[in-house]
Scaffold this motif. Sequence first.
Motif, PDB file in Angstrom:
ATOM      1  N   GLN A 242       0.856  -1.183   0.000  1.00  0.00           N
ATOM      2  CA  GLN A 242       0.000   0.000   0.000  1.00  0.00           C
ATOM      3  C   GLN A 242       0.894   1.235   0.000  1.00  0.00           C
ATOM      4  O   GLN A 242       1.819   1.334   0.810  1.00  0.00           O
ATOM      5  CB  GLN A 242      -0.908   0.006   1.219  1.00  0.00           C
ATOM      6  CG  GLN A 242      -1.943   1.104   1.177  1.00  0.00           C
ATOM      7  CD  GLN A 242      -2.951   0.943   2.287  1.00  0.00           C
ATOM      8  OE1 GLN A 242      -2.601   0.983   3.456  1.00  0.00           O
ATOM      9  NE2 GLN A 242      -4.206   0.750   1.920  1.00  0.00           N
ATOM     10  N   VAL A 243       0.605   2.157  -0.927  1.00  0.00           N
ATOM     11  CA  VAL A 243       1.423   3.363  -1.089  1.00  0.00           C
ATOM     12  C   VAL A 243       0.515   4.579  -1.053  1.00  0.00           C
ATOM     13  O   VAL A 243      -0.534   4.600  -1.700  1.00  0.00           O
ATOM     14  CB  VAL A 243       2.184   3.340  -2.443  1.00  0.00           C
ATOM     15  CG1 VAL A 243       3.034   4.583  -2.603  1.00  0.00           C
ATOM     16  CG2 VAL A 243       3.030   2.095  -2.571  1.00  0.00           C
ATOM     17  N   LEU A 244       0.931   5.599  -0.315  1.00  0.00           N
ATOM     18  CA  LEU A 244       0.231   6.878  -0.285  1.00  0.00           C
ATOM     19  C   LEU A 244       1.147   7.902  -0.942  1.00  0.00           C
ATOM     20  O   LEU A 244       2.326   7.998  -0.581  1.00  0.00           O
ATOM     21  CB  LEU A 244      -0.073   7.294   1.164  1.00  0.00           C
ATOM     22  CG  LEU A 244      -0.745   8.643   1.337  1.00  0.00           C
ATOM     23  CD1 LEU A 244      -2.175   8.603   0.801  1.00  0.00           C
ATOM     24  CD2 LEU A 244      -0.738   9.057   2.792  1.00  0.00           C
ATOM     25  N   THR A 245       0.621   8.658  -1.906  1.00  0.00           N
ATOM     26  CA  THR A 245       1.439   9.654  -2.599  1.00  0.00           C
ATOM     27  C   THR A 245       0.584  10.838  -3.030  1.00  0.00           C
ATOM     28  O   THR A 245      -0.629  10.687  -3.219  1.00  0.00           O
ATOM     29  CB  THR A 245       2.133   9.014  -3.836  1.00  0.00           C
ATOM     30  OG1 THR A 245       3.073   9.932  -4.376  1.00  0.00           O
ATOM     31  CG2 THR A 245       1.140   8.624  -4.895  1.00  0.00           C
ATOM     32  N   PRO A 246       1.188  12.014  -3.184  1.00  0.00           N
ATOM     33  CA  PRO A 246       0.431  13.133  -3.755  1.00  0.00           C
ATOM     34  C   PRO A 246      -0.046  12.755  -5.159  1.00  0.00           C
ATOM     35  O   PRO A 246       0.654  12.067  -5.899  1.00  0.00           O
ATOM     36  CB  PRO A 246       1.453  14.274  -3.814  1.00  0.00           C
ATOM     37  CG  PRO A 246       2.455  13.931  -2.759  1.00  0.00           C
ATOM     38  CD  PRO A 246       2.544  12.430  -2.770  1.00  0.00           C
TER      39      PRO A 246
END
Length: 188
Positions: free
Chosen positions: A132-136
């Motif tokens: 799981q990746v969170l990015t702008p």
Amino acid sequence: MLESGIVMLLIILCVNIVYVSLLTVRMIFTFKGKRYLAATIGVFEITVYTLGLGLVLENLDAIQNLVAYALGFGIGVISGMKIEEKLAIGYITVNIISSDPEIPFTETLRAKGYGVTSWYAYGMEGDRLAVQVLTPRKYELMLYDTIKEIDPKAFIIAYEPRQIFGGFWVKKVKGSKLRREEEEIQSQ
């Protein structure tokens, strides 16, 4: 000047393109919780809307004015969406299921500056790595390219989180490595 038919059509078309573009952007800011910015845009939006609608209603005898108004609406939807893409407001969460748990997914993404959480999972065809990746949002396409480089067979699901609290992302990442990588890509 407004008596000229072509000039009138162009004015109505342009006014509606601007109105619907503002409408689209205002709605996006509303959904993102940016209420004061949305309200400010709304003031300009309703001013442009009233002007355009007034021009059409004053000249209802000319069907081409209504056609220009409708065409401007459609073009405005497209331009509003393009503006939103360029603004890329907010964040995106990307869930990835790697086809092979041995691929160094987590390490590669972290080295590029992404906040990553990973765990082992079991799928229909055996062991997997779930990431799981969170990015702008402005780095979304760059992330997809990176994922495809790491594992072309990866399964990807993306969505926008409404709220973000705590965690590695809020503390450290803030896109610093990602900005450098984006600048490197653009300079090539």
